[in-house]
Design a protein around this motif. Structure first.
Motif, PDB file in Angstrom:
ATOM      1  N   PHE A 157      28.943  -5.586   9.759  1.00  0.00           N
ATOM      2  CA  PHE A 157      30.324  -5.820   9.658  1.00  0.00           C
ATOM      3  C   PHE A 157      30.985  -4.677   8.965  1.00  0.00           C
ATOM      4  O   PHE A 157      32.330  -4.657   9.040  1.00  0.00           O
ATOM      5  CB  PHE A 157      30.812  -7.271   9.511  1.00  0.00           C
ATOM      6  CG  PHE A 157      30.065  -8.208  10.155  1.00  0.00           C
ATOM      7  CD1 PHE A 157      30.435  -8.302  11.561  1.00  0.00           C
ATOM      8  CD2 PHE A 157      29.395  -9.260   9.629  1.00  0.00           C
ATOM      9  CE1 PHE A 157      29.634  -9.366  12.432  1.00  0.00           C
ATOM     10  CE2 PHE A 157      28.587 -10.146  10.630  1.00  0.00           C
ATOM     11  CZ  PHE A 157      28.891 -10.246  11.792  1.00  0.00           C
ATOM     12  N   ALA A 158      30.523  -4.037   8.154  1.00  0.00           N
ATOM     13  CA  ALA A 158      31.106  -2.820   7.314  1.00  0.00           C
ATOM     14  C   ALA A 158      31.633  -1.745   8.500  1.00  0.00           C
ATOM     15  O   ALA A 158      32.561  -1.271   8.349  1.00  0.00           O
ATOM     16  CB  ALA A 158      30.273  -2.291   6.256  1.00  0.00           C
ATOM     17  N   THR A 159      30.444  -1.453   9.255  1.00  0.00           N
ATOM     18  CA  THR A 159      30.714  -0.659  10.488  1.00  0.00           C
ATOM     19  C   THR A 159      31.804  -1.101  11.244  1.00  0.00           C
ATOM     20  O   THR A 159      32.899  -0.141  11.508  1.00  0.00           O
ATOM     21  CB  THR A 159      29.590  -0.272  11.134  1.00  0.00           C
ATOM     22  OG1 THR A 159      28.571   0.303  10.125  1.00  0.00           O
ATOM     23  CG2 THR A 159      29.703   0.817  12.330  1.00  0.00           C
ATOM     24  N   SER A 160      31.762  -2.220  11.819  1.00  0.00           N
ATOM     25  CA  SER A 160      32.806  -2.809  12.754  1.00  0.00           C
ATOM     26  C   SER A 160      34.052  -2.748  12.006  1.00  0.00           C
ATOM     27  O   SER A 160      35.187  -2.423  12.777  1.00  0.00           O
ATOM     28  CB  SER A 160      32.455  -4.056  13.288  1.00  0.00           C
ATOM     29  OG  SER A 160      32.317  -5.111  12.366  1.00  0.00           O
ATOM     30  N   PHE A 161      34.298  -2.951  10.941  1.00  0.00           N
ATOM     31  CA  PHE A 161      35.598  -2.855  10.249  1.00  0.00           C
ATOM     32  C   PHE A 161      35.999  -1.707   9.877  1.00  0.00           C
ATOM     33  O   PHE A 161      37.367  -1.533  10.164  1.00  0.00           O
ATOM     34  CB  PHE A 161      35.304  -3.681   8.637  1.00  0.00           C
ATOM     35  CG  PHE A 161      36.734  -3.816   8.032  1.00  0.00           C
ATOM     36  CD1 PHE A 161      37.493  -4.677   8.170  1.00  0.00           C
ATOM     37  CD2 PHE A 161      37.132  -2.827   6.984  1.00  0.00           C
ATOM     38  CE1 PHE A 161      38.805  -4.686   7.453  1.00  0.00           C
ATOM     39  CE2 PHE A 161      38.018  -2.869   6.124  1.00  0.00           C
ATOM     40  CZ  PHE A 161      38.979  -3.703   6.462  1.00  0.00           C
ATOM     41  N   ALA A 162      35.288  -0.826   9.818  1.00  0.00           N
ATOM     42  CA  ALA A 162      35.577   0.703   9.631  1.00  0.00           C
ATOM     43  C   ALA A 162      36.155   1.214  10.919  1.00  0.00           C
ATOM     44  O   ALA A 162      37.207   2.235  11.111  1.00  0.00           O
ATOM     45  CB  ALA A 162      34.674   1.698   9.217  1.00  0.00           C
ATOM     46  N   LEU A 163      35.766   0.504  12.066  1.00  0.00           N
ATOM     47  CA  LEU A 163      36.354   0.949  13.382  1.00  0.00           C
ATOM     48  C   LEU A 163      37.873   0.358  13.892  1.00  0.00           C
ATOM     49  O   LEU A 163      38.012   0.559  14.860  1.00  0.00           O
ATOM     50  CB  LEU A 163      35.206   0.903  14.501  1.00  0.00           C
ATOM     51  CG  LEU A 163      34.119   1.854  14.497  1.00  0.00           C
ATOM     52  CD1 LEU A 163      32.987   1.357  15.222  1.00  0.00           C
ATOM     53  CD2 LEU A 163      34.710   3.150  15.083  1.00  0.00           C
TER      54      LEU A 163
END
Length: 254
Positions: free
Chosen positions: A104-110
């Motif tokens: 979810f850190a990657t999806s939040f960054a997107l």
């Protein structure tokens, strides 16, 4: 040695020297005087006492319930690292696949700026996933231009199919349209799809599926029947599902 004479248990006279006695009225007056003196001393002490500083008003806005070892401070939230995508379709694909891996850190960054403002932190974004069906697979399809420079991307998304008494049906497949646009030279994705359509088999195929399930129950093939169920637990009386194995005979679904 002094001698005292008694009459019916009461002293009448004593040969020793008499001690001066205080009358009841004198004792009351003396007691009132002592009490007044103590009260006056107390009032004087209070008058000379420095006024106490006002106590601060409690505020829940400043209440920190988190635990930090002695001598340490609360760790600052780590900023989300930027994630680059070469196109809107790639941004949507990376976004959904990150959610499928619970990254979810990657999806939040997107997420786009408006969505990051709503969820604020990776922790807030992660907590919101509890209300969303989990993703097990993603296949990105076509993309088309939308208003304001945005691009809408179609994706076929698979989920673990389930039936829940509170959440209802979680379909195994959905067709979703996600919107992406450029911000700061990068493609960003909105937190929610523009639309989501459930892919379900035709109703005409339902009797055949039920018939296959009942045939397995009649053969006492509990494992085979369970493999055709949407959930391990069935709704309704439990003895109905056990009846084909116990009673045998011919069973027909219509």
């Amino acid at each position: 040695m002094p001698r005292t004479e008694f009459h019916r248990g009461l002293p009448l006279r004593s040969s020793s020297p008499r001690t001066p006695r205080i009358s009841r009225r004198q004792a009351i007056a003396l007691g009132i005087g002592v009490a007044g003196l103590a009260f006056g001393i107390g009032v004087a002490a209070l008058a000379n006492r420095q006024p106490a500083a006002p106590r601060p008003t409690a505020s829940v806005q400043h209440l920190d319930l988190s635990y930090h070892p002695e001598g340490t401070q609360a760790p600052a939230a780590a900023p989300a690292r930027p994630v680059a995508a070469g196109s809107a379709a790639e941004a949507v694909q990376r976004f959904l696949r990150a959610n499928a891996k619970q990254d979810f850190a990657t999806s939040f960054a997107l997420l786009d700026q408006a969505s990051r403002k709503d969820y604020r932190t990776v922790a807030g974004w992660t907590a919101a996933q509890a209300d969303r069906p989990p993703v097990t697979g993603v296949a990105v399809g076509g993309a088309r231009r939308a208003g304001g420079g945005a691009v809408e991307v179609t994706a076929n998304v698979t989920h673990p199919a389930a039936v829940d008494p509170f959440a209802g049906l979680t379909p195994g497949r959905t067709v979703e349209v996600w919107r992406a646009h450029r911000e700061g030279g990068r493609w960003r994705v909105a937190a929610d799809p523009v639309s989501a359509r459930t892919l379900l088999p035709a109703d005409a195929a339902a009797p055949a599926a039920v018939q296959s399930w009942v045939d397995r129950l009649a053969r006492c093939d509990a494992g085979g029947a369970a493999g055709m169920q949407a959930a391990a637990e069935l709704y309704g009386p439990a003895d109905l599902a056990a009846a084909p194995c116990q009673q045998h005979g011919a069973w027909k679904a219509a």
